[in-house]
Design a protein around this motif. Structure first.
Motif, mmCIF file in Angstrom:
data_model
loop_
_atom_site.group_PDB
_atom_site.id
_atom_site.type_symbol
_atom_site.label_atom_id
_atom_site.label_comp_id
_atom_site.label_asym_id
_atom_site.label_seq_id
_atom_site.Cartn_x
_atom_site.Cartn_y
_atom_site.Cartn_z
ATOM 1 N N ALA A 120 43.500 57.127 72.970
ATOM 2 C CA ALA A 120 44.739 57.330 72.205
ATOM 3 C C ALA A 120 44.565 56.879 70.759
ATOM 4 N N ILE A 121 43.918 55.750 70.564
ATOM 5 C CA ILE A 121 43.700 55.254 69.202
ATOM 6 C C ILE A 121 42.848 56.235 68.408
ATOM 7 N N ILE A 122 41.730 56.633 68.980
ATOM 8 C CA ILE A 122 40.817 57.536 68.265
ATOM 9 C C ILE A 122 41.490 58.871 67.968
ATOM 10 N N SER A 123 42.088 59.491 68.977
ATOM 11 C CA SER A 123 42.667 60.822 68.762
ATOM 12 C C SER A 123 43.868 60.778 67.820
ATOM 13 N N ASN A 124 44.680 59.738 67.899
ATOM 14 C CA ASN A 124 45.840 59.656 67.001
ATOM 15 C C ASN A 124 45.437 59.317 65.573
ATOM 16 N N ILE A 125 44.413 58.513 65.387
ATOM 17 C CA ILE A 125 43.929 58.247 64.029
ATOM 18 C C ILE A 125 43.381 59.533 63.421
ATOM 19 N N ILE A 126 42.631 60.291 64.203
ATOM 20 C CA ILE A 126 42.118 61.567 63.705
ATOM 21 C C ILE A 126 43.276 62.478 63.315
ATOM 22 N N GLY A 127 44.282 62.574 64.173
ATOM 23 C CA GLY A 127 45.426 63.427 63.885
ATOM 24 C C GLY A 127 46.228 62.975 62.678
ATOM 25 N N MET A 128 46.405 61.665 62.523
ATOM 26 C CA MET A 128 47.206 61.153 61.410
ATOM 27 C C MET A 128 46.477 61.254 60.075
ATOM 28 N N THR A 129 45.147 61.246 60.105
ATOM 29 C CA THR A 129 44.394 61.276 58.855
ATOM 30 C C THR A 129 43.915 62.673 58.481
ATOM 31 N N ASP A 130 44.133 63.641 59.342
ATOM 32 C CA ASP A 130 43.726 65.019 59.041
ATOM 33 C C ASP A 130 44.721 65.628 58.065
ATOM 34 N N THR A 131 44.265 65.839 56.850
ATOM 35 C CA THR A 131 45.158 66.368 55.819
ATOM 36 C C THR A 131 45.509 67.832 56.039
ATOM 37 N N ASP A 132 44.728 68.537 56.853
ATOM 38 C CA ASP A 132 45.014 69.949 57.136
ATOM 39 C C ASP A 132 46.021 70.131 58.272
ATOM 40 N N ALA A 133 46.320 69.043 58.973
ATOM 41 C CA ALA A 133 47.208 69.141 60.130
ATOM 42 C C ALA A 133 48.639 69.421 59.683
ATOM 43 N N PRO A 134 49.266 70.438 60.275
ATOM 44 C CA PRO A 134 50.685 70.668 59.957
ATOM 45 C C PRO A 134 51.528 69.521 60.510
ATOM 46 N N LYS A 135 52.554 69.163 59.787
ATOM 47 C CA LYS A 135 53.418 68.052 60.195
ATOM 48 C C LYS A 135 54.761 68.591 60.661
ATOM 49 N N MET A 136 55.280 67.970 61.713
ATOM 50 C CA MET A 136 56.621 68.308 62.192
ATOM 51 C C MET A 136 57.528 67.133 61.852
ATOM 52 N N GLU A 137 58.603 67.408 61.164
ATOM 53 C CA GLU A 137 59.528 66.363 60.744
ATOM 54 C C GLU A 137 60.084 65.617 61.958
ATOM 55 N N GLY A 138 60.108 64.304 61.829
ATOM 56 C CA GLY A 138 60.659 63.473 62.887
ATOM 57 C C GLY A 138 59.661 63.043 63.944
ATOM 58 N N GLU A 149 56.628 61.501 63.195
ATOM 59 C CA GLU A 149 55.677 60.544 62.621
ATOM 60 C C GLU A 149 55.528 59.282 63.465
ATOM 61 N N ILE A 150 56.562 58.895 64.176
ATOM 62 C CA ILE A 150 56.548 57.657 64.954
ATOM 63 C C ILE A 150 55.874 57.834 66.322
ATOM 64 N N PRO A 186 52.838 58.835 67.427
ATOM 65 C CA PRO A 186 51.538 58.192 67.661
ATOM 66 C C PRO A 186 51.639 56.678 67.799
ATOM 67 N N VAL A 187 52.531 56.069 67.058
ATOM 68 C CA VAL A 187 52.716 54.617 67.146
ATOM 69 C C VAL A 187 53.256 54.239 68.522
ATOM 70 N N ILE A 188 54.210 55.014 69.024
ATOM 71 C CA ILE A 188 54.778 54.755 70.353
ATOM 72 C C ILE A 188 53.709 54.925 71.427
ATOM 73 N N ILE A 189 52.912 55.989 71.317
ATOM 74 C CA ILE A 189 51.853 56.248 72.303
ATOM 75 C C ILE A 189 50.872 55.086 72.354
ATOM 76 N N ILE A 190 50.402 54.650 71.194
ATOM 77 C CA ILE A 190 49.420 53.559 71.149
ATOM 78 C C ILE A 190 50.049 52.252 71.613
ATOM 79 N N ALA A 191 51.281 51.981 71.222
ATOM 80 C CA ALA A 191 51.950 50.740 71.640
ATOM 81 C C ALA A 191 52.126 50.688 73.155
ATOM 82 N N LEU A 192 52.548 51.794 73.745
ATOM 83 C CA LEU A 192 52.714 51.810 75.208
ATOM 84 C C LEU A 192 51.372 51.696 75.922
ATOM 85 N N ALA A 193 50.347 52.375 75.414
ATOM 86 C CA ALA A 193 49.008 52.267 76.036
ATOM 87 C C ALA A 193 48.521 50.814 75.972
#
Length: 146
Positions: A99-117, A119-120, A122-129
């Motif tokens: 989860a840490i590796i895949s979410n860091i990759i997703g959050m730092t990929d500047t080409d990734a399209p973002k969906m409003e709302g 953003e939190i 990945p933080v929830i996923i990592i915190a629960l894991a």
């Protein structure tokens, strides 16, 4: 006279069941989401923008592998926790690392399209894991998990 050398492990508390069932539900949804995405289920993916779907389906296989380890590791860890198996710690650790590796990759990929709302999320996923891993480790140290 014989001496009883059997070790009596502490009983599992009610919260082991609560955390285990919560883990099955949370990670089970993650497995469902993964399965619906990789099988490109049209009904499930209908609400996502085309640019998001195109981005997901262009990702390399190893990103999907990390995602699979994250969600299926979490589900198997939850089941192992409910069965009071020490293996839960290893499975939750693999889930957290993926989860840490895949979410860091997703959050730092500047080409990734973002969906409003979202953003939190990945933080929830990592915190629960991390919370599931910490709980399993605590139960293992207490001797509840064998």
């Amino acid at each position: 006279m014989t001496e009883d050398t059997s070790v009596i492990s502490p009983r599992a508390s009610w919260h082991l069941w609560a955390v285990g069932i919560l883990g099955v539900l949370w990670n089970g949804f993650g497995c469902f989401d993964f399965t619906m995405t990789v099988t490109r289920n049209e009904g499930y993916l209908a609400g996502y923008p085309e640019e998001m779907l195109a981005y997901w389906f262009a990702m390399p296989w190893w990103i999907f592998a990390l995602w699979a380890v994250g969600v299926f590791g979490g589900l198997l860890g939850s089941l192992a926790l409910l069965m009071k198996k020490r293996l839960a710690v290893l499975l939750f650790a693999a889930s957290l690392l993926a989860a840490i590796i895949s979410n860091i990759i997703g959050m730092t990929d500047t080409d990734a399209p973002k969906m409003e709302g979202t953003e939190i999320i990945p933080v929830i996923i990592i915190a629960l894991a991390a919370a599931f891993l910490a709980y399993a480790y605590w139960q293992s140290r207490r001797g509840v998990l064998r």
